[in-house]
Write an enzyme that holds these catalytic residues in place. Structure first.
Site, mmCIF file in Angstrom:
data_model
loop_
_atom_site.group_PDB
_atom_site.id
_atom_site.type_symbol
_atom_site.label_atom_id
_atom_site.label_comp_id
_atom_site.label_asym_id
_atom_site.label_seq_id
_atom_site.Cartn_x
_atom_site.Cartn_y
_atom_site.Cartn_z
ATOM 1 C CB CYS A 1 -6.587 -17.646 3.017
ATOM 2 S SG CYS A 1 -8.088 -18.673 3.090
ATOM 3 C CG HIS B 1 -7.840 -17.414 7.138
ATOM 4 N ND1 HIS B 1 -7.900 -16.689 5.964
ATOM 5 C CD2 HIS B 1 -6.689 -17.041 7.741
ATOM 6 C CE1 HIS B 1 -6.843 -15.911 5.876
ATOM 7 N NE2 HIS B 1 -6.090 -16.109 6.950
ATOM 8 C CG HIS C 1 -2.655 -14.830 6.798
ATOM 9 N ND1 HIS C 1 -3.934 -14.459 7.113
ATOM 10 C CD2 HIS C 1 -1.856 -14.015 7.526
ATOM 11 C CE1 HIS C 1 -3.917 -13.478 8.002
ATOM 12 N NE2 HIS C 1 -2.654 -13.188 8.269
#
Length: 176
Positions: A72, A126, A142
């Site tokens: 990510c 994340h 993402h």
């Protein structure tokens, strides 16, 4: 529908910028900010978002930072680096770059941060890039371990439970 909406947003934004640049004889002096407004940055923000979209479906790879596979933070870093913004390669570290922004003020080009796999924790694990905000709908791109580079929405229960915040880094695009 998306293209039409993007065209409308860009047209309205261009109109706002144009309206701000029109002067009148009775113009009141204004204090100018050293940072350009978000709307002045739209062309470059759109370039970052369009660049990110070019990488849809590239597989997830732990620690990945190239088109052979992204994690990510490797993905967000890859996208912004092309436009002169150097982000750290960790979602937690990216959570301290730029300026914190309220969810209601989110804009395309902002980073969106989440807890990792455990919704019970309190650490950023994340990160994604916001691509659209329509009403209370926040869409982001993402690199997810289960699907690679893809779109998701903040209103999905998985992401709502893990939401940690938003960081505005687009203003750094103009500070070269």
């Amino acid at each position: 529908m998306r293209k039409m909406l993007l065209t409308v947003v860009c047209t309205v934004s261009f109109g706002i910028v144009q309206a701000q640049s029109v002067s009148t004889v009775t113009e009141v002096p204004t204090v100018t900010s050293s940072k350009p407004s978000f709307y002045e940055q739209i062309p470059l923000v759109n370039e970052v978002i369009n660049y990110a979209k070019e990488h849809l479906s590239i597989r997830y790879r732990s620690g990945g930072t190239t088109t052979r596979g992204f994690d990510c933070s490797g993905f967000t870093r890859f996208c912004f680096t092309k436009f002169g913004i150097s982000l750290p390669h960790s979602s937690a570290a990216q959570g301290s770059v730029g300026e914190a922004v309220d969810k209601e003020a989110a804009q395309p080009g902002d980073l969106i941060l989440f807890k990792g796999h455990s919704s019970g924790g309190n650490r950023i694990g994340h990160v994604g890039l916001i691509t659209e905000v329509i009403g209370d709908q926040v869409k982001f791109i993402h690199s997810a371990w289960n699907g690679g580079v893809r779109y998701d929405y903040l209103n999905a229960s998985y992401y709502q439970r893990r939401f940690m915040g938003i960081r505005r880094v687009a203003h750094l695009l103009t500070e070269k």
